[in-house]
Design an enzyme around this catalytic site. Structure first.
Site, PDB file in Angstrom:
ATOM      1  N   LYS A  20       0.828  -1.220   0.000  1.00 40.36           N
ATOM      2  CA  LYS A  20       0.000   0.000   0.000  1.00 40.36           C
ATOM      3  C   LYS A  20       0.859   1.267   0.000  1.00 40.36           C
ATOM      4  O   LYS A  20       0.619   2.190  -0.772  1.00 40.36           O
ATOM      5  CB  LYS A  20      -0.938   0.020   1.228  1.00 40.36           C
ATOM      6  CG  LYS A  20      -1.898  -1.143   1.301  1.00 40.36           C
ATOM      7  CD  LYS A  20      -2.839  -1.046   2.492  1.00 40.36           C
ATOM      8  CE  LYS A  20      -2.166  -1.079   3.847  1.00 40.36           C
ATOM      9  NZ  LYS A  20      -1.480  -2.355   4.174  1.00 40.36           N
TER      10      LYS A  20
ATOM     11  N   ARG B 110     -10.353   1.092   7.583  1.00 40.31           N
ATOM     12  CA  ARG B 110      -9.895  -0.224   7.999  1.00 40.31           C
ATOM     13  C   ARG B 110     -11.006  -1.037   8.663  1.00 40.31           C
ATOM     14  O   ARG B 110     -10.792  -2.178   9.055  1.00 40.31           O
ATOM     15  CB  ARG B 110      -8.793  -0.020   9.023  1.00 40.31           C
ATOM     16  CG  ARG B 110      -7.464  -0.558   8.566  1.00 40.31           C
ATOM     17  CD  ARG B 110      -6.482  -0.235   9.675  1.00 40.31           C
ATOM     18  NE  ARG B 110      -5.347  -1.064   9.601  1.00 40.31           N
ATOM     19  CZ  ARG B 110      -4.209  -0.696   8.980  1.00 40.31           C
ATOM     20  NH1 ARG B 110      -4.116   0.448   8.364  1.00 40.31           N
ATOM     21  NH2 ARG B 110      -3.184  -1.499   8.993  1.00 40.31           N
TER      22      ARG B 110
ATOM     23  N   ARG C 202      11.540  -5.912   5.353  1.00 39.46           N
ATOM     24  CA  ARG C 202      11.421  -4.458   5.201  1.00 39.46           C
ATOM     25  C   ARG C 202      12.428  -3.705   6.079  1.00 39.46           C
ATOM     26  O   ARG C 202      12.604  -4.023   7.240  1.00 39.46           O
ATOM     27  CB  ARG C 202       9.997  -4.010   5.567  1.00 39.46           C
ATOM     28  CG  ARG C 202       9.867  -2.484   5.592  1.00 39.46           C
ATOM     29  CD  ARG C 202       8.461  -2.000   5.530  1.00 39.46           C
ATOM     30  NE  ARG C 202       7.653  -2.469   6.642  1.00 39.46           N
ATOM     31  CZ  ARG C 202       6.348  -2.260   6.729  1.00 39.46           C
ATOM     32  NH1 ARG C 202       5.706  -1.615   5.762  1.00 39.46           N
ATOM     33  NH2 ARG C 202       5.672  -2.710   7.759  1.00 39.46           N
TER      34      ARG C 202
ATOM     35  N   ARG D 282      10.630  -1.509  11.423  1.00 32.48           N
ATOM     36  CA  ARG D 282       9.467  -0.956  12.118  1.00 32.48           C
ATOM     37  C   ARG D 282       9.216  -1.789  13.369  1.00 32.48           C
ATOM     38  O   ARG D 282       9.352  -3.002  13.349  1.00 32.48           O
ATOM     39  CB  ARG D 282       8.251  -0.976  11.181  1.00 32.48           C
ATOM     40  CG  ARG D 282       7.652   0.397  11.016  1.00 32.48           C
ATOM     41  CD  ARG D 282       6.682   0.429   9.885  1.00 32.48           C
ATOM     42  NE  ARG D 282       5.424  -0.254  10.213  1.00 32.48           N
ATOM     43  CZ  ARG D 282       4.379  -0.262   9.404  1.00 32.48           C
ATOM     44  NH1 ARG D 282       4.451   0.360   8.237  1.00 32.48           N
ATOM     45  NH2 ARG D 282       3.283  -0.884   9.753  1.00 32.48           N
TER      46      ARG D 282
ATOM     47  N   ARG E 255      -1.265  -8.757  13.288  1.00 28.21           N
ATOM     48  CA  ARG E 255      -1.736  -7.739  12.321  1.00 28.21           C
ATOM     49  C   ARG E 255      -2.482  -8.388  11.171  1.00 28.21           C
ATOM     50  O   ARG E 255      -3.510  -7.866  10.725  1.00 28.21           O
ATOM     51  CB  ARG E 255      -0.537  -6.932  11.779  1.00 28.21           C
ATOM     52  CG  ARG E 255      -0.020  -5.880  12.750  1.00 28.21           C
ATOM     53  CD  ARG E 255       1.380  -5.426  12.405  1.00 28.21           C
ATOM     54  NE  ARG E 255       1.480  -4.794  11.099  1.00 28.21           N
ATOM     55  CZ  ARG E 255       2.624  -4.673  10.427  1.00 28.21           C
ATOM     56  NH1 ARG E 255       3.750  -5.152  10.921  1.00 28.21           N
ATOM     57  NH2 ARG E 255       2.626  -4.071   9.260  1.00 28.21           N
TER      58      ARG E 255
END
Ligand code: AP5
Ligand code: MG
Length: 209
Positions: free
Chosen positions: A14, A89, A123, A155, A166
């Site tokens: 996203k 969301r 990531r 992160r 998540r």
């Protein structure tokens, strides 16, 4: 011009695609996740609360999210449109958005849970220049930023346990939005497993239709 929502599970791409689309269309990229991460950095009361929720992999309560999104969407730069990344969301957030600035199209990046988890595991972002990277795409990004040599950071919510929660939270609370928008004829489903450039081309093609 246009109002777009970027929908997809954690790691679907996203943020990556929103940044490209924002440049291409010259409309603001609005990421609620980035807004909460800024609040965390600032140490504000909202940041302290958001950090706890985010590291648990859960969702910030609708009232709080809606307040910051409504404020952001009332600013003048949104007159040309928006790219909303990570909002709505929940179905109730989507209903609220419909009541004040309904989207023209919802770009749904479809990806398997396995690939999403792999991407999040790889990531990295640069603490110095802010570049967004992935060790599976840029092997040299294992040690330091290939662009400026800065230190790479992960992160806080990209740990295996939080990623698992998540993804579960997404399936339970956010995935139903695909049906919500499909029924309205707004859903543009894109294969998110392709390369970054190819996903982007397909997005452009689908929004121009
Ligand atoms: P948020 O920041 O929105 O996180 P998320 O939805 O979990 O999604 P990510 O940012 O992890 O993934 P992404 O889809 O942006 O993928 P990316 O492009 O980085 O939200 C964080 C938290 O904030 C939530 O958990 C919640 O607590 C709270 N929150 C936020 N909004 C909320 C709301 N509306 N209501 C309530 N709570 C809210 O890509 C991932 C990696 O893959 C990168 O390394 C990238 O380089 C790589 N990559 C991207 N595309 C490709 C590709 N095509 N091929 C290979 N690698 C790729
Ligand atoms: Mg993101």
């Amino acid at each position: 011009m246009g109002r777009y929502v970027m929908l997809g599970m954690p790691g679907a791409g996203k943020g990556t695609q929103s940044r490209k689309l924002s440049q291409e269309m010259e409309i603001p990229h609005i990421s609620t996740g980035d807004m909460f991460r800024e609040a965390v950095k600032s140490g504000s009361p909202l940041g302290i609360r958001a950090r706890e929720i985010m590291t648990a992999g859960e969702l910030v309560p609708d009232e709080i999210v809606l307040e910051i999104v409504k404020e952001r969407l009332s600013r003048p730069d949104v007159s040309r449109g928006y790219i909303l990344d990570g909002f709505p969301r929940t179905v109730s957030q989507a209903r609220e958005l419909d009541s004040f600035q309904a989207p023209d199209a919802v770009i749904y990046l479809a990806l398997s849970q396995e690939e999403a988890a792999r991407r999040l595991e790889g990531r990295r972002s640069c603490g110095k220049c802010g570049a967004q990277l992935n060790i599976y795409l840029q092997e040299s990004a294992e040690d330091s930023c290939p662009k400026c040599g800065g230190e790479l950071v992960r992160r806080e919510d990209d740990t295996p346990e939080t990623v698992r929660v998540r993804i579960e939270t997404y399936i339970r609370q956010t995935k139903p939005l695909t049906e919500y928008y499909r029924e309205k004829g707004l859903l543009r489903e894109i294969d998110g497993a392709r390369g970054i450039g190819s996903v982007f081309e397909n997005i452009i093609r689908s929004v121009k239709k």
